[in-house]
Write an enzyme that holds these catalytic residues in place. Structure first.
Site, PDB file in Angstrom:
ATOM      1  N   ALA A   1      -2.048   8.138  -0.412  1.00 43.31           N
ATOM      2  CA  ALA A   1      -1.874   9.421  -1.111  1.00 43.31           C
ATOM      3  C   ALA A   1      -2.652  10.529  -0.397  1.00 43.31           C
ATOM      4  O   ALA A   1      -2.150  11.655  -0.254  1.00 43.31           O
ATOM      5  CB  ALA A   1      -2.334   9.295  -2.563  1.00 43.31           C
TER       6      ALA A   1
ATOM      7  N   ASP B   1       3.360   1.150  -0.174  1.00 49.58           N
ATOM      8  CA  ASP B   1       2.430   2.201  -0.624  1.00 49.58           C
ATOM      9  C   ASP B   1       2.879   3.592  -0.191  1.00 49.58           C
ATOM     10  O   ASP B   1       2.990   4.509  -1.010  1.00 49.58           O
ATOM     11  CB  ASP B   1       1.021   1.967  -0.049  1.00 49.58           C
ATOM     12  CG  ASP B   1       0.218   1.000  -0.880  1.00 49.58           C
ATOM     13  OD1 ASP B   1       0.828   0.194  -1.593  1.00 49.58           O
ATOM     14  OD2 ASP B   1      -1.022   1.052  -0.804  1.00 49.58           O
TER      15      ASP B   1
HETATM   16  O1  PMV Z   1      -3.360  -4.613  -3.268  1.00 52.29           O
HETATM   17  P1  PMV Z   1      -2.249  -3.666  -2.929  1.00 52.29           P
HETATM   18  O2  PMV Z   1      -1.783  -2.798  -4.042  1.00 52.29           O
HETATM   19  O3  PMV Z   1      -2.465  -2.931  -1.641  1.00 52.29           O
HETATM   20  O4  PMV Z   1      -0.960  -4.550  -2.737  1.00 52.29           O
HETATM   21  C1  PMV Z   1      -0.810  -5.584  -1.836  1.00 52.29           C
HETATM   22  C2  PMV Z   1       0.594  -6.023  -1.982  1.00 52.29           C
HETATM   23  C3  PMV Z   1       0.938  -7.234  -1.144  1.00 52.29           C
HETATM   24  O5  PMV Z   1       2.305  -7.533  -1.462  1.00 52.29           O
HETATM   25  C4  PMV Z   1       0.095  -8.428  -1.551  1.00 52.29           C
HETATM   26  C5  PMV Z   1       0.796  -6.971   0.347  1.00 52.29           C
HETATM   27  C6  PMV Z   1       1.766  -5.947   0.922  1.00 52.29           C
HETATM   28  O6  PMV Z   1       1.506  -5.464   2.063  1.00 52.29           O
HETATM   29  O7  PMV Z   1       2.809  -5.659   0.332  1.00 52.29           O
END
Ligand code: PMV
Length: 324
Positions: A115, A156
């Protein structure tokens, strides 16, 4: 002065399996935001970045090549459309002061790094007279995410840039979709540092040791994510809650839950949540509960009583207003 913002995010369903090309759903969390501003600086002063929350001031000219904030700025300055560059030409450093501020909890799986990068990229590009489309911003932020996380799946950057529910399959173009009606999520933080890299590595080792078993779990999680999209598009919140509960059971089978997460998940369900599960890498970090306006307060209280370090309630809407 030009200002831009981007929301936080949480993964609703599909974490871990998304690394193995199954679909996942992530949603923006609007009550926490990163904001960036850009303001002209005196001629010859170059580009300076102030990150007051981190107690950092960075001069672009001397910043390390792997500094994520500087990388976001450099990414913008290499875009031909922003700096009127011809092939092989390098942009001259603009005289600009950039400031960033974020209310998104750091390192909690809520997309804080992505973000901040998105807000920064947008503010600088607008300051230089060339607002960027979401796809370009998302691609730039993905490059910066690699500095933060090594091998991110890309979920993300997609959700914080598009700022709406995202159905994400690794390597495929982002699909945003609409929620038939807004819904409420309560996020409970275990307070345990969440080592996403370690959890992802352990799941990989387990998958390598027994591919059929883990492929079956990933497949099942992918089916839940597909069904959840339909439930969100159809406004069937009871169904969505049940799917979240099933997803948590499969994440337990993957070995990425922990006693603290299970305690918070149970507390939320007992307090009337429609469904609850861990969210993100697991082994700590956050859990989420789907609530109704009626059960929201009870679930928030139950999570606090069960030991949540921090509780955030948010409403998920189809399209979040981001001032570009
Ligand atoms: O912990 P976060 O919200 O960054 O999520 C990780 C999500 C995973 O699927 C475990 C890894 C990824 O790169 O998608």
């Amino acid at each position: 002065m030009i200002k831009s913002s981007a929301p936080g995010k949480i993964i609703l369903l599909g974490e871990h399996a998304v690394v193995y090309s199954r679909p996942a759903i992530a949603v923006p969390v609007t009550c926490v935001q990163a904001t960036a501003s850009a303001e002209a600086a005196p001629p010859g002063s170059g580009c300076t970045l102030h990150a007051a929350d981190l107690g950092r001031t960075i001069r672009l000219a001397t910043a390390a090549s792997d500094d994520p904030l500087a990388a976001a700025v450099r990414g913008v300055l290499t875009l031909p459309q922003v700096c009127n560059l011809r092939e092989g030409e390098q942009a001259t450093e603009p005289d600009v002061t950039l400031s960033i501020h974020s209310t998104i909890p750091l390192a909690g799986g809520m997309g804080s790094g992505a973000a901040v990068s998105a807000a920064l990229v947008r503010a600088l590009a607008m300051h230089l007279g060339c607002p960027l489309d979401d796809a370009t911003v998302s691609a730039l932020v993905f490059e910066v995410e690699k500095l933060h996380h090594g091998t991110p799946s890309g979920i993300d950057n997609t959700v914080v840039v598009y700022a709406r529910p995202v159905y994400f399959v690794r390597g495929q173009p982002a699909q945003t979709f609409h929620a038939a009606k807004p819904f409420h999520i309560v996020i409970g933080d275990t307070g345990l540092a969440s080592p996403t890299r370690i959890a992802v590595g352990d799941v990989r080792a387990a998958w390598q040791a027994d591919p059929p078993r883990y492929e079956a779990i990933f497949h099942h999680i992918g089916q839940l994510a597909q069904a959840a999209r339909l439930a969100i598009e159809g406004g069937q919140l009871d169904r969505l809650g049940a799917l979240m509960n099933d997803n948590h059971a499969l994440l337990q089978e993957l070995g990425v839950s922990c006693a603290e997460l299970d305690t918070l998940v149970d507390a939320a369900r007992q307090a009337g949540a429609l469904g609850a599960k861990l969210s993100g890498g697991g082994r700590g970090g956050n859990m989420i509960a789907l609530v109704t306006p009626k059960s929201k307060q009870k679930v928030e209280q139950a999570l606090a009583q069960a030991g949540a370090r921090n509780v955030i309630a948010t409403e998920i809407k189809s399209r979040v207003l981001v001032y570009h």
